[in-house]
Design a protein around this motif. Structure first.
Motif, PDB file in Angstrom:
ATOM      1  N   LEU A 209       2.068   9.386  -6.107  1.00 10.93           N
ATOM      2  CA  LEU A 209       2.513  10.824  -5.719  1.00 10.93           C
ATOM      3  C   LEU A 209       3.130  11.639  -7.106  1.00 10.93           C
ATOM      4  CD1 LEU A 209       3.977  10.719  -2.321  1.00 10.93           C
ATOM      5  CD2 LEU A 209       1.902  11.431  -2.962  1.00 10.93           C
TER       6      LEU A 209
ATOM      7  N   LEU B 289       0.883  -1.195  -0.049  1.00  5.62           N
ATOM      8  CA  LEU B 289      -0.142  -0.048   0.047  1.00  5.62           C
ATOM      9  C   LEU B 289       0.912   1.267   0.069  1.00  5.62           C
ATOM     10  CD1 LEU B 289      -2.706   1.467   0.132  1.00  5.62           C
ATOM     11  CD2 LEU B 289      -2.468   1.235   2.730  1.00  5.62           C
ATOM     12  N   MET B 290       1.839   1.370   1.047  1.00  7.20           N
ATOM     13  CA  MET B 290       2.782   2.558   1.095  1.00  7.20           C
ATOM     14  C   MET B 290       3.585   2.702  -0.569  1.00  7.20           C
ATOM     15  SD  MET B 290       1.882   3.768   3.582  1.00  7.20           S
ATOM     16  CE  MET B 290       2.943   5.426   3.432  1.00  7.20           C
TER      17      MET B 290
ATOM     18  N   VAL C 163       1.224   4.339  -2.785  1.00  9.90           N
ATOM     19  CA  VAL C 163       0.967   5.438  -2.475  1.00  9.90           C
ATOM     20  C   VAL C 163       2.289   6.346  -3.279  1.00  9.90           C
ATOM     21  CG1 VAL C 163       0.734   7.367  -0.814  1.00  9.90           C
ATOM     22  CG2 VAL C 163      -0.712   5.229  -0.697  1.00  9.90           C
TER      23      VAL C 163
END
Length: 62
Positions: free
Chosen positions: A59, A51-52, A55
């Protein structure tokens, strides 16, 4: 690996700032750190890392 270290530093800095501004107590900070530590040793660690990573990769496209 570099993303994980960078995120750890960012979250550590945010935690430090919350403690310094007295928005977060020492007990709550301890619980937050221990939760992260134990979460990293569970089966959810792979999901959280994915998930990170998603993300962070999203960005630059914003």
């Amino acid at each position: 690996m570099a993303v994980t270290i960078s995120l750890a530093l960012i979250f550590g800095f945010v935690l430090f700032m919350l403690l310094r501004s007295k928005t977060l107590g020492a007990g709550s900070a301890f619980v937050a750190v221990m939760f992260g530590f134990y979460l990293a040793s569970t089966g959810a660690a792979d999901t959280v890392n994915a998930l990170m990573s998603a993300v962070v990769n999203a960005l630059p496209d914003l």
